[in-house]
Write a protein that holds these residues in place. Structure first.
Motif, PDB file in Angstrom:
ATOM      1  N   GLU A 240       2.518   2.357   1.440  1.00 59.68           N
ATOM      2  CA  GLU A 240       3.147   1.553   2.487  1.00 59.68           C
ATOM      3  C   GLU A 240       4.668   1.511   2.407  1.00 59.68           C
ATOM      4  O   GLU A 240       5.332   1.514   3.456  1.00 59.68           O
ATOM      5  N   PRO A 241       5.308   1.500   1.224  1.00 65.46           N
ATOM      6  CA  PRO A 241       6.778   1.492   1.210  1.00 65.46           C
ATOM      7  C   PRO A 241       7.388   2.705   1.898  1.00 65.46           C
ATOM      8  O   PRO A 241       8.531   2.641   2.361  1.00 65.46           O
ATOM      9  N   ARG A 242       6.639   3.809   1.971  1.00 67.46           N
ATOM     10  CA  ARG A 242       7.183   5.029   2.587  1.00 67.46           C
ATOM     11  C   ARG A 242       6.622   5.272   3.991  1.00 67.46           C
ATOM     12  O   ARG A 242       6.935   6.275   4.633  1.00 67.46           O
ATOM     13  N   LEU A 243       5.794   4.330   4.484  1.00 65.68           N
ATOM     14  CA  LEU A 243       5.201   4.488   5.812  1.00 65.68           C
ATOM     15  C   LEU A 243       6.039   3.770   6.863  1.00 65.68           C
ATOM     16  O   LEU A 243       6.432   2.611   6.670  1.00 65.68           O
ATOM     17  N   SER A 244       6.274   4.446   7.970  1.00 67.68           N
ATOM     18  CA  SER A 244       6.984   3.817   9.080  1.00 67.68           C
ATOM     19  C   SER A 244       6.073   2.885   9.864  1.00 67.68           C
ATOM     20  O   SER A 244       6.555   1.986  10.569  1.00 67.68           O
ATOM     21  N   ALA A 245       4.762   3.075   9.765  1.00 61.68           N
ATOM     22  CA  ALA A 245       3.784   2.201  10.414  1.00 61.68           C
ATOM     23  C   ALA A 245       2.441   2.415   9.751  1.00 61.68           C
ATOM     24  O   ALA A 245       2.140   3.506   9.269  1.00 61.68           O
ATOM     25  N   LEU A 246       1.623   1.340   9.730  1.00 68.57           N
ATOM     26  CA  LEU A 246       0.292   1.423   9.142  1.00 68.57           C
ATOM     27  C   LEU A 246      -0.666   0.549   9.942  1.00 68.57           C
ATOM     28  O   LEU A 246      -0.413  -0.637  10.153  1.00 68.57           O
ATOM     29  N   ALA A 247      -1.769   1.156  10.392  1.00 65.95           N
ATOM     30  CA  ALA A 247      -2.836   0.423  11.079  1.00 65.95           C
ATOM     31  C   ALA A 247      -4.022   0.329  10.132  1.00 65.95           C
ATOM     32  O   ALA A 247      -4.451   1.338   9.563  1.00 65.95           O
TER      33      ALA A 247
END
Length: 439
Positions: A240-247
């Motif tokens: 998650e720290p490197r994700l621009s978005a997460l569903a």
């Protein structure tokens, strides 16, 4: 006197050459075990390959005859009555013409010209006999061009213990070395060349390890990573720290996928205004950031138990198909993974599968998933995937329009991938249009 001295020098020169050559060869054989253990590539090129190439050349005619790939020059009746009866030896059978034996990092390859009436499948059936006769791990035969096949041999199994390559810096954009191929070369996922991938595999087959290797390779690059994990984010939340978005559920996934479709349409408008066919034709300063969408457990998007869920599943499937159709030219790339992928999940899965040009199939729990992943590309690849055993975790068959190969991903644990994601968190692009509301 001078003539005698010159003549003596000419006579001793070959002796010196022979002596030096003998010393060098003896030294190589003495240091062979150490050289093989510490510098396997050097050992193979200096000792292993020359010996194996001589074995191939020496056994070629007998091997072709033993495999039924040699053809008599005359009918048997003519040979017996016309030659053998007169005491003359029978003519040597005609064998397929072999090209030069060329070395690779972990084996060798050569081209073979087929005789009239022969087809590549004849040599495919003879591959196990070739491997046994040449004392190598495996031999694989593929079509090279009409009338010619390529015979490639692996001396040892490069998939037994794949080594992580030493890579400095982010490397080429959207290109990641995730493992090793059966030829001993690096297994590289190049999203610029094959933009969309389908990855299938049962539990503990190596599917998650491959995603870890992909994320670890993309994290240092100037790209946006987007995650869709409808199992509550249990897998992709590590990055998650490197994700621009997460569903993390289907409702959020529909929002995110709809936003991604809108993003591609906006980029389409920009490209049309600039009169270019894709974002790579835009100037560097105007080019939007590439987006890699990782979908974990695709079945969770399509399984339904009520009317409302059916509408959500249909919306998610439609958005994914649109992204697959439009995304390659507009910098949006799909990596879709799942334990089970079959037509029973809905017609949208089959339509999506057709848009995913790259396929990776690990060991699967049901033959239908392997058929869904590889059946439309290559039947031989399907057989190879079904032969993967539980002990071969990480081993997979990858296929595309270019052909198929066996490969194994590097063992990168969740802890290592999570550490890489945290290390490069500062490179995460902020894409406000991909904001997902909590539900």
């Amino acid at each position: 006197m001078i003539l005698a001295s010159a003549s003596s020098g000419r006579e001793t020169w070959p002796s010196w050459v022979l002596l030096v050559a003998t010393v060098l060869v003896s030294g190589l054989f003495i240091t062979g075990p150490v050289l093989r253990r510490r510098y396997p590539l050097a050992w193979w090129l200096l000792l292993g390959f020359p010996a194996t190439a001589l074995r191939v050349m020496y056994t070629w005619r007998a091997l072709m005859a033993g495999c039924g790939l040699a053809v008599s020059r005359r009918p048997a009746l003519t040979v017996v009555s016309g030659l053998v009866g007169n005491g003359a030896p029978p003519p040597q059978p005609r064998v397929p013409r072999r090209g030069l034996v060329r070395p690779t990092a972990g084996g060798f390859w050569l081209l073979v010209r087929l005789l009239p009436g022969q087809v590549p499948e004849d040599f495919v059936k003879a591959a196990p006999a070739m491997a046994e006769d040449w004392q190598v791990h495996a031999v694989r035969v593929t079509s090279w061009k009409p009338g010619t096949v390529r015979v490639a041999a692996s001396v040892c199994d490069p998939l037994a213990a794949p080594r992580v390559p030493k890579q400095r810096g982010p490397g080429r954009l959207l290109r990641v070395a995730v493992g090793v191929l059966e030829t001993g070369t690096a297994w590289v996922l190049d999203l610029r060349r094959i933009p969309h991938w389908l990855i299938v595999g049962a539990t503990r087959s190596g599917k998650s390890t491959l995603i870890n290797a992909l994320v670890a390779g993309l994290a240092p690059q100037p790209v946006a990573l987007v995650g869709i994990d409808c199992k509550g984010g249990m897998e992709l939340s590590l990055y998650e720290p490197r994700l621009s978005a997460l569903a993390t559920n289907r409702e959020q996934a529909v929002q995110l996928l709809t936003a991604l479709v809108d993003l591609t349409l906006d980029r389409m408008t920009v490209c049309r205004a600039a009169r270019v066919r894709n974002i790579w034709g835009l100037p560097d300063k105007e080019r939007p950031v590439p987006v890699v969408v990782i979908v974990d457990e695709i079945a969770e998007l399509f399984l339904v138990s009520s009317r409302n869920e059916k509408d959500e599943a249909q919306a998610a499937g439609t958005a994914l198909i649109r992204l697959a159709q439009l995304g390659a030219a507009l910098g949006v790339f799909l990596v879709v993974a799942g334990q089970r992928v079959g037509s029973d999940l809905g017609p949208g899965v089959t339509a999506l599968r057709a848009q995913l040009g790259g396929r990776v199939c690990h060991r699967v729990a049901d033959p239908g998933t392997a058929e869904m992943a590889l059946g439309d590309l290559n039947p031989d690849a399907l057989k190879a995937a079904q032969a993967i055993t539980p002990e071969q975790a990480g081993t997979a068959v990858l296929a595309s329009g270019d052909g198929w190969e066996r490969a194994r991903s590097h063992l990168i644990t969740e802890v290592e991938a999570e550490a890489v994601a945290a290390e490069y968190a500062h490179l995460t692009p902020v894409l406000s249009e991909l904001h997902v509301e909590a539900s």
